[in-house]
Design a protein around this motif. Structure first.
Motif, PDB file in Angstrom:
ATOM      1  N   UNK A 339       0.695 -13.629  -1.097  1.00 60.80           N
ATOM      2  CA  UNK A 339       0.903 -12.191  -1.179  1.00 60.80           C
ATOM      3  C   UNK A 339       2.247 -11.836  -0.547  1.00 60.80           C
ATOM      4  N   UNK A 340       2.686 -12.682   0.411  1.00 54.34           N
ATOM      5  CA  UNK A 340       3.957 -12.462   1.077  1.00 54.34           C
ATOM      6  C   UNK A 340       5.087 -12.911   0.160  1.00 54.34           C
ATOM      7  N   UNK A 372      -1.550 -13.172  -6.028  1.00 56.95           N
ATOM      8  CA  UNK A 372      -2.343 -12.887  -4.820  1.00 56.95           C
ATOM      9  C   UNK A 372      -2.487 -11.384  -4.576  1.00 56.95           C
ATOM     10  N   UNK A 373      -2.094 -10.575  -5.575  1.00 57.83           N
ATOM     11  CA  UNK A 373      -2.143  -9.121  -5.387  1.00 57.83           C
ATOM     12  C   UNK A 373      -3.077  -8.426  -6.376  1.00 57.83           C
TER      13      UNK A 373
ATOM     14  N   UNK B  96      -8.706  -9.508  -1.356  1.00 54.18           N
ATOM     15  CA  UNK B  96      -7.617  -8.902  -2.134  1.00 54.18           C
ATOM     16  C   UNK B  96      -7.851  -7.394  -2.180  1.00 54.18           C
ATOM     17  N   UNK B  97      -7.217  -6.697  -1.267  1.00 56.05           N
ATOM     18  CA  UNK B  97      -7.403  -5.250  -1.174  1.00 56.05           C
ATOM     19  C   UNK B  97      -6.020  -4.605  -1.112  1.00 56.05           C
ATOM     20  N   UNK B  98      -5.636  -3.886  -2.163  1.00 49.48           N
ATOM     21  CA  UNK B  98      -4.281  -3.324  -2.184  1.00 49.48           C
ATOM     22  C   UNK B  98      -4.013  -2.413  -0.986  1.00 49.48           C
ATOM     23  N   UNK B 116      -4.672 -11.862   2.241  1.00 53.53           N
ATOM     24  CA  UNK B 116      -4.382 -13.290   2.103  1.00 53.53           C
ATOM     25  C   UNK B 116      -3.293 -13.727   3.079  1.00 53.53           C
TER      26      UNK B 116
END
Ligand code: B12
Lengths: 560, 135
Positions: A339-340, A372-373, B96-98, B116
């Motif tokens: 995600x990074x 990952x998003x 996975x939570x925006x 994550x």
């Protein structure tokens, strides 16, 4: 491959080199780590020489592409003749939304379709089931009836494109719908090409989307294999999947061994239906992950092909070389993506995709940088597809067959992967087979332990993940736009479904459901009845409900 | 420290989401850190989760979700906790939570959200610092 005298000479020279050049060098410049290991726990030496593969027999262990044991590839010319199929896993929202995405991907140059279903569909619930609330179309496309399926493939000629469907418990239902759409389009059944994942065994320890207990689940998988062998000659009834095993946390070696073991179980089960091995084995297909360790992955793909060929020949006495073919689809590894600094994922995916190509895959999915998003946007999926196109057309990697063959390191690693996978296979045989191993929680425990170890290695910085535990950005802001599924999808889908339920011939529906119940109790192959049912617009949920009554539901064996 | 009650944590998987790798890793890390961890297993309804929390008398509920269905499921869980009088239980979440959903989740009472790449070390520290004190 080398003459003995030469090997001895090399060994002697290597000793000398170690005592002089190497020792002197290491004094000035010590190695970065005490030990180098790959994910499978195999120690990697600093240097490989012919000595490491002195027992390799070219004809026995490598041979020629298109010939047993297929280490060098399934086809004589590999990508010089035809490139791998570029098949992007896609699905979200309603059938209309995904139909649009399919057409977009085809117009951008993808060469095969791959369908992601939403959770309710995967679990055998209609969109209007209470368990579906909040989940319709969120993680894949919502398909409750043949009507949805007709919309999904509207304007897509099923004799021109092959379609893969990631569906397991309800695989027979989705295949039945696909057949029904094909019939409507006037495509002869012998021309329908594609794949149903239909690998219910790995659900119990990898993907965990189980509906029924292990035995009826295996029965349903086998129904599809048997039906296809008899009626759908171009359909791959099953995609025996290592991908999920790997992504659940397994090492490359565990992925290889457990997947091949599942393959063995399906072959044994199908033989019990009275089919000969050469009547169905050619259509079995496989699915693997391509993770970060470039050479380990390439060795895994090569070892997988060779090992499967040997198993089919020696254990099952297949005669047709095609029964020994391990045709594979590969997906780059989602769990390596971060995600990074999400754009870094493009680089990771490129390396992983290149490994799959050098490993000789038949088909490939590349993950998008927003993995990952969220589900991929049009932009991110296009970059992922372009990654394959760049490898195919610009890198030169596709210009010769199995270019890494003969490399001391690759061949040694290929041998080791095969040997160690065989040890696992022996162990599972001794345990009493795949179902026994599932019931004992063997696979589950092995995988959970590896997943935990991997996490610990990252936290101990024994494994560097760029952007996560090193080279991080303080207070990073997400630089990409996320895909969000339209919140009205559920409402639209439920309305359509309820209208269908009002308008279809309810007498016919009742009649076929009774017939299905009877067939399930009698342990018949359910495919023909399910095809009849979907054509009468019986829904996925209704069919699964009947099967739940007959087979019961799986109760998870919890292993942390 | 002796005689002190171990922190009891329920790790729960709401909805149809069946990604359990992360939930299990977190559960095991908390257990290795000396907590009492109960894992619900997959595909739990909000009702089942709250019932287990009640039965097991937990101090902390950790919701793990990667399916994007959090906005549909979390509010119901929080509502039920209130109904059952479990208002002193700390609830936090991961998966996975925006980012843009986090303020609303905090408003309904989810104390923190971990995405994550979070080291389990941070999660352990957070629980130790924020679990309600009981004896
Ligand atoms: C591994 C994986 C899988 C594996 C799951 C194996 C398993 N048994 O868990 C497989 C291949 C089977 C799989 C399948 C699917 N997947 Co998947 N998967 C992933 C992936 C690549 C990694 C998840 C993971 O395990 N990471 C490693 C663990 C250790 O990290 P983690 O779970 O994030 O946990 C960390 C934190 O989030 C946090 N955390 C997690 N839980 C909790 C709980 C608490 C209390 C706390 C404090 C913290 C915390 O701490 C952990 C440690 O840092 C993600 C994408 C990604 N890179 O994140 C997609 C992803 C989650 N999958 C996705 C989808 C859609 C699916 C499918 C539905 C696809 C389909 N239609 O068929 C299926 C459903 C499968 C299922 N079982 O539910 C989507 C979800 C999209 C969304 N939310 O919008 C993602 C985001 C990929 C994508 N971009 O499309 N998947």
């Amino acid at each position: 491959m080398f003459d003995r005298q030469k090997i001895e000479e090399i060994a002697k020279e290597k000793k000398r080199w170690e005592q002089t050049t190497l020792t002197n060098w290491v004094k000035q410049c010590p190695e970065r780590r005490k030990e180098f290991r790959n994910h499978s726990g195999i120690t990697i030496k600093g240097l490989y020489t012919p000595e490491d593969i002195k027992n390799l027999d070219y004809m026995r262990d490598l041979g020629f592409p298109g010939e047993y044991p297929f280490t060098r590839g399934l086809h004589a010319t590999m990508y010089r003749g035809r490139l791998w199929t570029m098949r992007m896993f896609a699905g979200f929202g309603t059938a209309e939304d995904t139909n649009k995405r399919f057409k977009y991907l085809l117009s951008e140059g993808e060469t095969g379709l791959s369908t992601a279903f939403d959770y309710p569909t995967i679990m055998g619930y209609d969109s209007d089931h209470p368990m579906a609330k909040g989940e319709v179309g969120v993680c894949g496309v919502a398909i409750s009836s043949l009507q949805d399926m007709e919309i999904l493939f509207d304007g897509i000629p099923l004799d021109k494109v092959t379609t893969s469907m990631t569906i397991n418990g309800p695989a027979s239902i989705l295949l039945a719908m696909y057949v029904a759409v094909g019939d409507k389009q006037g495509v002869p059944r012998e021309k329908l090409g594609g794949t149903t994942q239909n690998d219910n065994l790995k659900e119990f320890f990898a993907q965990k989307l189980c509906i029924f207990p292990p035995k009826p689940s295996l029965k349903l998988s086998t129904d599809v294999i048997e039906y296809c062998a008899r009626h759908l000659p171009k359909w791959n009834p099953i995609s025996i999947s290592g991908y999920h095993i790997r992504e659940a946390g397994a090492t490359a070696l565990q992925e290889l061994a457990f997947t091949l073991y599942d393959g063995i179980a399906y072959v044994e089960e199908t033989l019990k239906r009275g089919l000969k091995v050469d009547e169905f084995a050619p259509r079995l297909s496989f699915f693997f992950a391509s993770h970060n360790d470039f050479f380990e992955e390439i060795a895994k793909f090569r070892a997988a092909r060779r090992l499967w060929a040997r198993i089919m020949k020696e254990r099952f006495h297949a005669k047709n070389p095609r029964s020994m073919w391990m045709r594979m689809h590969v997906q780059t590894s989602g769990c390596t993506l971060t995600a990074q600094q999400p754009l870094n994922n493009i680089v990771r995916t490129t390396i992983q995709a290149l490994a799959a190509v050098l490993g000789g895959t038949q088909s490939l999915h590349t993950n998008s940088f927003d993995e990952a998003l969220c589900l991929p946007t049009e932009e991110s999926v296009r970059v992922a597809l372009r990654t394959q196109q760049i490898i195919a057309y610009e890198s030169g990697a596709a210009n010769t067959v199995d270019p890494l063959a003969g490399a001391y390191y690759i061949e040694d690693l290929t041998n080791k992967m095969e040997e160690k996978a065989m040890e696992y296979i022996q162990k599972i045989d001794d345990m009493g087979g795949a179902i026994a191993a599932i019931e004992k929680g063997f696979f589950q425990k092995e995988i959970a332990d590896s997943a935990y170890r991997y996490q610990r290695e990252i936290e101990a910085k024994d494994r560097i993940i760029v952007g996560v535990n090193d080279y991080t950005i303080e207070d990073e802001e997400c630089p990409v736009k996320l895909l969000r599924v339209d919140p009205n999808v559920e409402k639209k889908q439920v309305e359509r479904l309820q209208k269908l339920k009002r308008e279809r011939d309810s007498r016919k529906v009742k009649e076929v459901l009774e017939k299905l119940h009877y067939a399930a109790e009698k342990d018949e192959n359910l495919m023909p009845t399910i095809i009849e049912a979907v054509k009468a617009y019986v829904t996925l949920g209704e069919i699964t409900e009947v099967l739940r009554k007959v087979y019961g539901e799986y109760k998870e064996l919890i292993i942390i | 420290m002796q005689g002190e009650r171990k922190i009891r944590v329920l790790i729960a998987k709401p909805g149809l989401d069946s990604h359990d790798r992360g939930a299990k890793v977190v559960a095991r890390a908390l257990r290795d850190a000396g907590m009492e961890v109960i894992y619900t297993g997959l595909r739990q309804t909000p009702e089942q989760i709250v019932e287990t929390a009640l039965q097991e008398d937990v101090d902390v509920i950790g919701l793990s979700i990667l399916s994007g269905a959090h906005m549909a499921l979390f509010p119901r869980i929080m509502e039920l906790l209130k109904e059952k009088g479990l208002t002193d239980v700390m609830v936090f979440a991961g998966g996975i939570i925006p980012e843009e959903d986090v303020p609303e989740l905090k408003r309904i009472g989810i104390k923190e959200v971990f995405g994550p790449g979070t080291p389990t070390e941070n999660i352990i520290k957070y629980v130790l610092e924020n679990a309600p004190k009981r004896s």
